[in-house]
Design an enzyme around this catalytic site. Structure first.
Site, PDB file in Angstrom:
ATOM      1  N   LEU A   1       0.738  -1.179   0.190  1.00 50.80           N
ATOM      2  CA  LEU A   1      -0.076   0.055  -0.038  1.00 50.80           C
ATOM      3  C   LEU A   1       1.086   1.238  -0.091  1.00 50.80           C
ATOM      4  O   LEU A   1       0.384   2.347  -0.494  1.00 50.80           O
ATOM      5  CB  LEU A   1      -1.005  -0.076   1.383  1.00 50.80           C
ATOM      6  CG  LEU A   1      -1.873  -1.232   1.150  1.00 50.80           C
ATOM      7  CD1 LEU A   1      -2.869  -0.883   2.556  1.00 50.80           C
ATOM      8  CD2 LEU A   1      -2.847  -1.110   0.090  1.00 50.80           C
ATOM      9  N   GLY A   2       2.164   1.225   0.449  1.00 49.94           N
ATOM     10  CA  GLY A   2       2.716   2.416   0.697  1.00 49.94           C
ATOM     11  C   GLY A   2       4.052   2.049   1.236  1.00 49.94           C
ATOM     12  O   GLY A   2       4.501   0.965   1.786  1.00 49.94           O
TER      13      GLY A   2
ATOM     14  N   GLY B   1       7.703   4.010   3.599  1.00 47.42           N
ATOM     15  CA  GLY B   1       8.400   5.221   4.292  1.00 47.42           C
ATOM     16  C   GLY B   1       9.517   4.764   4.749  1.00 47.42           C
ATOM     17  O   GLY B   1      10.196   3.523   4.520  1.00 47.42           O
ATOM     18  N   GLY B   2      10.426   5.619   5.683  1.00 49.55           N
ATOM     19  CA  GLY B   2      11.356   5.557   5.994  1.00 49.55           C
ATOM     20  C   GLY B   2      11.601   4.342   7.190  1.00 49.55           C
ATOM     21  O   GLY B   2      12.685   3.882   7.379  1.00 49.55           O
ATOM     22  N   PHE B   3      10.284   4.136   7.779  1.00 47.39           N
ATOM     23  CA  PHE B   3      10.744   3.239   9.017  1.00 47.39           C
ATOM     24  C   PHE B   3       9.705   1.982   8.655  1.00 47.39           C
ATOM     25  O   PHE B   3       9.930   1.010   9.458  1.00 47.39           O
ATOM     26  CB  PHE B   3       9.696   3.781  10.242  1.00 47.39           C
ATOM     27  CG  PHE B   3      10.251   4.844  10.823  1.00 47.39           C
ATOM     28  CD1 PHE B   3      11.246   4.896  11.754  1.00 47.39           C
ATOM     29  CD2 PHE B   3      10.126   6.291  10.560  1.00 47.39           C
ATOM     30  CE1 PHE B   3      11.782   6.074  12.297  1.00 47.39           C
ATOM     31  CE2 PHE B   3      10.485   7.460  10.972  1.00 47.39           C
ATOM     32  CZ  PHE B   3      11.362   7.266  11.905  1.00 47.39           C
ATOM     33  N   GLY B   4       9.495   1.687   7.312  1.00 46.68           N
ATOM     34  CA  GLY B   4       8.594   0.389   7.055  1.00 46.68           C
ATOM     35  C   GLY B   4       8.024   0.494   6.086  1.00 46.68           C
ATOM     36  O   GLY B   4       7.364   1.531   5.479  1.00 46.68           O
TER      37      GLY B   4
ATOM     38  N   VAL C   1       4.149  -0.756   4.293  1.00 42.18           N
ATOM     39  CA  VAL C   1       2.920  -1.123   4.526  1.00 42.18           C
ATOM     40  C   VAL C   1       2.133  -1.837   3.522  1.00 42.18           C
ATOM     41  O   VAL C   1       2.219  -1.732   2.162  1.00 42.18           O
ATOM     42  CB  VAL C   1       1.932   0.359   4.722  1.00 42.18           C
ATOM     43  CG1 VAL C   1       0.523  -0.289   5.202  1.00 42.18           C
ATOM     44  CG2 VAL C   1       2.538   1.158   5.667  1.00 42.18           C
TER      45      VAL C   1
ATOM     46  N   LYS D   1       2.293  -2.977   8.911  1.00 40.62           N
ATOM     47  CA  LYS D   1       3.247  -2.152   8.474  1.00 40.62           C
ATOM     48  C   LYS D   1       4.546  -3.056   9.412  1.00 40.62           C
ATOM     49  O   LYS D   1       4.617  -3.205  10.370  1.00 40.62           O
ATOM     50  CB  LYS D   1       3.216  -0.926   9.373  1.00 40.62           C
ATOM     51  CG  LYS D   1       4.560   0.056   9.043  1.00 40.62           C
ATOM     52  CD  LYS D   1       4.213   1.449   9.571  1.00 40.62           C
ATOM     53  CE  LYS D   1       5.482   2.260   9.290  1.00 40.62           C
ATOM     54  NZ  LYS D   1       5.207   3.615   9.869  1.00 40.62           N
TER      55      LYS D   1
ATOM     56  N   ASP E   1       5.502  13.902  14.393  1.00 38.61           N
ATOM     57  CA  ASP E   1       5.676  13.881  12.743  1.00 38.61           C
ATOM     58  C   ASP E   1       4.314  13.871  12.111  1.00 38.61           C
ATOM     59  O   ASP E   1       3.846  13.122  11.225  1.00 38.61           O
ATOM     60  CB  ASP E   1       6.043  12.122  12.395  1.00 38.61           C
ATOM     61  CG  ASP E   1       6.724  12.117  11.024  1.00 38.61           C
ATOM     62  OD1 ASP E   1       6.988  13.319  10.282  1.00 38.61           O
ATOM     63  OD2 ASP E   1       6.937  11.154  10.514  1.00 38.61           O
TER      64      ASP E   1
END
Length: 645
Positions: free
Chosen positions: A364-365, A367-370, A372, A386, A484
């Site tokens: 689904l997407g 980012g810097g932390f993981g 999804v 996630k 954030d």
């Protein structure tokens, strides 16, 4: 001493030995395929006086290296432009920030093993030969996927057009002789961010933050001469390469003299080898075996002998139940579950997570932390899973976060359904939001009628986010500061009801505490409150979320207006300052002379301007923000000024 029995896992002994032997051998063969080695320069490339070599790479070395334009010849974000084969430059910043990306001259790269650093200088500083060098663009060096500024960067603060002749609390600091507008406000200062300047920012029209070498900013005297800060600016600053973020596949690749190719999202894709082939994990020699294959044969033989010696022990362990297989984190997890016996969030195994996501088939997407992924529960319910990257520590911080967030219950905070903590595998399982993030609808440069949201819906979203933040700051058992808040972390359900998500940077603190202690800056450039990256602006607290919220609301207002021209005055001026000066005209033009819509737009703007005040104590609480949004515009007054940070 507790005993556990192998009878719980009735594997036939021959099968058990086969599994252990296979694990000891590994798999020396990887699927490989051709790539174009001419695209990625294998030898260091000299651009001017700087040698550019892996993991840095030239910006034109990204096209079709693996058959797609998203692959890079080095670590993502380390691309360097070589202008006229003489001047290396690198871009810093973010597409979501006010200033966007900004190019810096590369003056040197240190390739010492485990200590890669790159030296950068603002090109405007190098070209400025005036008696009073000045930097008029703000750059905050936030941590990226690979580059870190925590131990290398300090900051100078440029204060322009000030109404005072000395720094409050620092009378020895005198203004510098820089040209101004000739009016009453004609003082200017340049001071390190470490020097207390209290509320000086309130007495100046513009504050600009400039990165410099950390040691240089610390060693400067309180008396700042023009030559002093000119020399500091021309030294530039350094960023350090964080090699601990390399995935295991990349480490294997580099050990076998290969180079790691990544996607634009930072995911390892392949190992580029000198023979023109891209392997799965490591390069091979002429015999088709991985480097160090002879050592692999010796190690495999020794492993087989060791297994043969262990056969009697395994028989005895199975017969008498003396073998106890126990994960090292089990005592900690057991203690956690005992302390949180009433925890409503379910713990899943990694195998269950793989099943619910169909082996992570639908992303689904990221980012810097993981990343999804979409998943389905056994009852058919849809979830978003996630998977966290780069887990650190023994999981205690992760479980404390799960414990606190699982007790939140608010219509504007995403629901945590479950979690997975199994060795290094850590996952958070949230309710599924079918309309994705706010960024998809309100900040898409290619918006069409389907993805466009009207002013009324944007206002409802803004007030919903405010209520969610108010709950986190005051309403739940343990106060949570998010750190954030940005459009990407606001999810929308099927009715476009906003829900705050992604608590990877959140800080938990007791209700009575107002100040928060954090190590290093956290957040996303463009939304970070000034006190988060410089304590001289004030104390870090829940007001830091208020600043991020205000920047997001103002961005929502600017992005919604289809009439804004890229060549207009507003595109070259700090948008909050521009809208502060043109509030009435903007509200009327944006709302198409509809009095009700005009009131909504004015509320969003005025509240946003209050929220982004430079000093935390000047910002309202989220409770006050909700009251301002729900009240009448007749009671809303503009803040005294807006300062660009």
């Amino acid at each position: 001493m507790a005993l556990c029995s192998l009878r719980r896992h009735r594997l036939p002994l021959p099968l058990l030995l086969a599994v252990l032997f296979a694990a000891s051998r590994g798999d020396p063969s990887d699927d490989d395929y051709k790539y174009n080695p001419s695209i990625c320069k294998l030898q260091p490339y000299a651009c001017g006086k700087v040698n550019i070599s892996y993991p840095f790479y030239l910006s034109n070395e990204t096209a079709d290296v693996l058959g797609n334009s998203n692959s890079s010849c080095g670590y993502p974000g380390l691309a360097i432009d070589c202008v006229d084969d003489k001047y290396p430059t690198m871009q810093l910043g973010s597409s979501s920030s006010d200033t966007g990306y900004y190019s810096y001259n590369v003056t040197g790269i240190n390739y010492n093993y485990n200590s890669f650093t790159i030296s950068l200088v603002d090109p405007d500083v190098l070209d400025d030969q005036s008696s009073c060098p000045w930097v008029d663009h703000n750059v905050t060096v936030s941590p990226t996927l690979w580059l870190s500024s925590e131990y290398t960067v300090g900051y100078l603060l440029f204060f322009a057009n000030c109404s005072v002749a000395t720094v409050p609390g620092q009378p020895t600091i005198q203004p510098i002789a820089c040209a101004s507008d000739g009016g009453v406000d004609d003082y200017s200062f340049v001071i390190p961010s470490e020097v207390p300047y209290q509320n000086l920012s309130q007495d100046c029209k513009q504050v600009t933050q400039v990165p410099v070498l950390q040691n240089a900013s610390l060693q400067m005297n309180s008396q700042w001469s023009t030559n002093g800060y000119r020399n500091v600016l021309k030294q530039g600053f350094q960023l350090e390469l964080n090699l601990s973020r390399r995935p295991e596949e990349c480490t294997k690749c580099e050990t076998s003299s290969g180079r790691c190719a990544y996607s634009s999202g930072g995911e390892f894709e392949a190992c580029l080898c000198t023979d023109g082939r891209a392997h799965g994990q490591e390069c091979t020699n002429r015999d088709g075996h991985p480097m160090g294959y002879k050592m692999y044969i010796i190690a495999s033989t020794l492993s087989l002998l060791l297994l043969c010696l262990l056969i009697p022990a395994l028989f005895l362990a199975r017969k008498y139940g003396l073998l106890c297989i126990k994960r090292k984190e089990e005592p900690m997890i057991k203690s956690f579950l005992q302390k949180n016996g009433n925890l409503h969030t379910k713990r899943y195994t990694y195998a269950e997570v793989k099943r619910m996501t169909m082996s992570f088939s639908e992303k689904l997407g990221q980012g810097g932390f993981g990343d999804v992924y979409r998943g389905s529960l056994s009852d058919g319910g849809q979830v978003a899973v996630k998977m966290l990257k780069d887990p650190k520590g023994d999981g205690e911080e992760f479980m404390n976060e799960v414990s606190s967030i699982s007790r939140t219950s608010h219509v504007n905070v995403v629901m945590l359904i479950g979690f997975c903590l199994e060795g290094s595998k850590r996952a958070l399982i949230y309710e599924y939001m079918p309309n994705g993030s706010l960024e998809r609808y309100a900040f898409n440069s290619n918006m069409n009628n389907q993805n466009s949201l009207g002013w009324e819906k944007l206002f409802d979203i803004a007030i919903g986010i405010a209520r969610g933040l108010e709950y986190l700051h005051r309403g739940c058992n343990t106060r949570i500061v998010h750190f954030d808040i940005k459009p990407h972390n606001i999810l929308l359900d099927h009715d476009f009801c906003p829900k705050i998500s992604d608590f990877g940077l959140a800080k938990l603190c007791p209700n009575k505490e107002s100040a928060i202690s954090i190590a290093g800056a956290r957040g996303t450039i463009g939304y970070i409150a000034p006190e988060v990256f410089s304590k001289q602006f004030g104390t870090v607290s829940s007001k830091s979320d208020v600043y991020s919220y205000g920047m997001m609301v103002l961005e929502m207002v600017g992005a919604r207006d289809k009439n804004m021209n890229a060549d207009s005055e507003s595109s070259s001026q700090y948008f909050p300052q521009w809208i502060y000066e043109h509030l009435d005209d903007y509200c009327i033009s944006a709302s198409e002379v509809n009095s009700e819509t005009t009131e909504l737009v004015r509320k969003m703007i005025v509240v946003g301007l209050w929220c982004i005040q430079a000093i935390p104590t000047d910002r309202p609480t989220m409770t006050k923000v909700v009251e301002m949004l729900e009240g009448s515009t007749s009671n809303l007054e503009l803040p005294p000024k807006v300062i660009q940070i």
